[in-house]
Motif scaffolding. Structure first.
Motif, PDB file in Angstrom:
ATOM      1  N   ASP A  91      84.817  12.813  90.643  1.00  7.17           N
ATOM      2  CA  ASP A  91      85.319  11.509  91.060  1.00  7.17           C
ATOM      3  C   ASP A  91      84.468  10.397  90.456  1.00  7.17           C
ATOM      4  OD1 ASP A  91      87.068   9.748  92.351  1.00  7.17           O
ATOM      5  OD2 ASP A  91      85.786   9.627  94.124  1.00  7.17           O
ATOM      6  N   ALA A  92      84.192  10.526  89.136  1.00 10.80           N
ATOM      7  CA  ALA A  92      83.336   9.551  88.455  1.00 10.80           C
ATOM      8  C   ALA A  92      83.637   9.556  86.959  1.00 10.80           C
ATOM      9  CB  ALA A  92      81.868   9.893  88.681  1.00 10.80           C
ATOM     10  N   TRP A  93      83.241   8.468  86.295  1.00 12.58           N
ATOM     11  CA  TRP A  93      83.326   8.388  84.843  1.00 12.58           C
ATOM     12  C   TRP A  93      82.101   9.091  84.258  1.00 12.58           C
ATOM     13  CZ3 TRP A  93      87.524   6.724  82.293  1.00 12.58           C
ATOM     14  CH2 TRP A  93      88.497   6.065  83.047  1.00 12.58           C
ATOM     15  N   LEU A  94      82.348  10.014  83.333  1.00 11.96           N
ATOM     16  CA  LEU A  94      81.276  10.847  82.774  1.00 11.96           C
ATOM     17  C   LEU A  94      81.280  10.791  81.255  1.00 11.96           C
ATOM     18  CD1 LEU A  94      81.890  14.035  84.939  1.00 11.96           C
ATOM     19  CD2 LEU A  94      80.210  12.241  85.370  1.00 11.96           C
ATOM     20  N   TRP A  95      80.074  10.886  80.685  1.00 12.85           N
ATOM     21  CA  TRP A  95      79.947  11.053  79.240  1.00 12.85           C
ATOM     22  C   TRP A  95      80.364  12.476  78.897  1.00 12.85           C
ATOM     23  CZ3 TRP A  95      79.516   6.799  76.621  1.00 12.85           C
ATOM     24  CH2 TRP A  95      78.845   5.701  77.147  1.00 12.85           C
TER      25      TRP A  95
END
Length: 144
Positions: A91-95
């Motif tokens: 539930d997050a923006w990830l590289w």
């Protein structure tokens, strides 16, 4: 892929990197800056096609480490696909390497559609866009 060879010290970005720093020269048409090699595209691709291109050149879509990482591009007005996407399981923006995006790296747009992909402007802003649209992209290869 071209063999990596040690080069002499060059001021600013170039295809040559600093000797004795553990850095090596970049592939043809790539820019060397602070022990990384960058491919700044002129052609337009979807996010997936951009990702595929970078992987095929032993690199990844850009993962930004510091605010001034792309200072050598600060006059660019274009947006470029970068290696960040929404990880539903976290539930997050990830590289691409699954590390989380630092909230103080650059202003994050709100609201953001988690189905979109992210583009970056070297002037320091980020924008989401439909992953199937074609934009320029930046690949990054870390040499150390």
């Amino acid at each position: 892929m071209a063999a990596l060879t040690k080069q002499s010290v060059q001021p600013g970005p170039s295809t040559d990197l600093q000797e004795g720093s553990g850095c090596y020269s970049c592939q043809e048409k790539w820019i060397g800056y602070q022990c990384n090699c960058y491919f700044i595209s002129d052609d337009l691709k979807t996010w997936k096609d951009s990702w595929d291109f970078c992987v095929s050149h032993n690199s990844s879509l850009l993962q930004i480490q510091t605010r001034n990482e792309l200072d050598f591009m600060k006059f660019s007005t274009s947006f470029y696909w970068i290696g960040i996407s929404y990880g539903e399981e976290h539930d997050a923006w990830l590289w691409e390497n699954k590390s989380t995006l630092s909230q103080d790296l650059f202003p994050f747009p709100k609201p953001v559609n988690p189905k979109n992909c992210m583009m970056y402007s070297p002037r320091g802003s980020i924008l989401d866009g439909h992953c199937g649209k074609k934009f320029r992209y930046i690949c990054k290869q870390q040499l150390i």
